[in-house]
Design a protein around this motif. Sequence first.
Motif, PDB file in Angstrom:
ATOM      1  N   THR A 146       5.041 -13.040   4.971  1.00 56.65           N
ATOM      2  CA  THR A 146       5.656 -11.810   5.484  1.00 56.65           C
ATOM      3  C   THR A 146       6.254 -11.042   4.322  1.00 56.65           C
TER       4      THR A 146
ATOM      5  N   GLY B 171       3.012   0.341   7.028  1.00 53.27           N
ATOM      6  CA  GLY B 171       2.416  -0.937   6.672  1.00 53.27           C
ATOM      7  C   GLY B 171       1.441  -1.405   7.741  1.00 53.27           C
ATOM      8  N   LEU B 172       0.631  -2.397   7.406  1.00 53.23           N
ATOM      9  CA  LEU B 172      -0.392  -2.888   8.323  1.00 53.23           C
ATOM     10  C   LEU B 172       0.121  -3.906   9.331  1.00 53.23           C
ATOM     11  N   ASP B 173       1.313  -4.438   9.105  1.00 55.39           N
ATOM     12  CA  ASP B 173       1.879  -5.389  10.062  1.00 55.39           C
ATOM     13  C   ASP B 173       2.581  -4.618  11.173  1.00 55.39           C
ATOM     14  N   THR B 174       1.773  -4.076  12.083  1.00 54.01           N
ATOM     15  CA  THR B 174       2.320  -3.208  13.127  1.00 54.01           C
ATOM     16  C   THR B 174       3.146  -3.987  14.149  1.00 54.01           C
ATOM     17  N   GLU B 175       2.812  -5.259  14.361  1.00 58.42           N
ATOM     18  CA  GLU B 175       3.589  -6.061  15.313  1.00 58.42           C
ATOM     19  C   GLU B 175       5.037  -6.198  14.835  1.00 58.42           C
TER      20      GLU B 175
ATOM     21  N   ILE C 106      -0.753   2.012   4.756  1.00 62.72           N
ATOM     22  CA  ILE C 106      -1.821   1.278   5.434  1.00 62.72           C
ATOM     23  C   ILE C 106      -3.008   0.938   4.524  1.00 62.72           C
TER      24      ILE C 106
ATOM     25  N   PRO D 235      -5.104  -1.248   2.077  1.00 65.63           N
ATOM     26  CA  PRO D 235      -5.149  -2.666   1.713  1.00 65.63           C
ATOM     27  C   PRO D 235      -4.744  -2.885   0.261  1.00 65.63           C
TER      28      PRO D 235
ATOM     29  N   ASN E 218       0.699  -5.052   1.457  1.00 67.78           N
ATOM     30  CA  ASN E 218      -0.351  -5.657   2.270  1.00 67.78           C
ATOM     31  C   ASN E 218      -1.174  -6.696   1.512  1.00 67.78           C
TER      32      ASN E 218
ATOM     33  N   SER F 113      -1.341 -12.850   4.694  1.00 65.23           N
ATOM     34  CA  SER F 113      -1.871 -12.342   5.954  1.00 65.23           C
ATOM     35  C   SER F 113      -2.608 -11.017   5.799  1.00 65.23           C
ATOM     36  N   GLY F 114      -2.401 -10.360   4.656  1.00 65.81           N
ATOM     37  CA  GLY F 114      -2.989  -9.038   4.451  1.00 65.81           C
ATOM     38  C   GLY F 114      -2.275  -7.955   5.229  1.00 65.81           C
ATOM     39  N   LEU F 115      -1.063  -8.277   5.710  1.00 68.38           N
ATOM     40  CA  LEU F 115      -0.291  -7.356   6.533  1.00 68.38           C
ATOM     41  C   LEU F 115       1.151  -7.319   6.045  1.00 68.38           C
TER      42      LEU F 115
END
Length: 232
Positions: free
Chosen positions: A129, A147-151, A177, A179, A184, A188-190
């Motif tokens: 993370t 960022g790509l970790d939208t959750e 967003i 990569p 990112n 996890s790439g996120l």
Amino acid sequence: MILKSVCSFLSSIRLIVCCCLIIWIFAQPTTAASVDIYHNFKELRSNTVENVDYKIETNVTDSDVIIIAIHGGKIERGTTELAYALSSHNDYNYYSYIGLRRKGNSALHITSEKFDEPTASEMVSKSKTTLSIHGCSGSEEFTYIGGLDTELGNKIKESLTKYGFTVLDTPKNMAGISPNNIVNKNMSGLGVQFEISKGLRTQFLSGNNDKLKDYVLAISEAVNSIQIEATP
């Protein structure tokens, strides 16, 4: 006479439109540095002196979370302080690239997609993370979350709002967003990227510890809730 009046009216309209356009352009939130002098860290290092122009500050823990401030110190003021407070509160890993110059620190800015300082790259690559703290312009107090970790990003938005902070829709140029963005480039790439207004960062640095503490608590609750949900 009528034609002259019409032309005068149209000229006035054009002037008003131009003035409004200029005001709108300058009112748009931007990052601290819009054009980078250096294209990567190797190039910057060849033209600067560590511990004179900049320094790198880290703290390594056994956490799988890292907080980074890659435009810290005097580049985007308040980002190092927040990153350090957040990592210290939770015993997260911490990294900050810190501008030290008396003036002209914006020249030390390297965009997130090209920020490849070796220590930062290694620490991020080992994390699950990643939260990247940035500063943007704006006298009002607000935060953009990208960022790509939208959750996790959505969890943080909800938590910050619950604590009374304003979270606005993120402009495309600050969405984080790509990569190639260092945020990112973890396992996890996120990742989650914060863009915090100058107005809010000024509050963090003003001695208003309650506001900084609440901000840290809000983010901590969101991150830790995600980690609990992920525990088997």
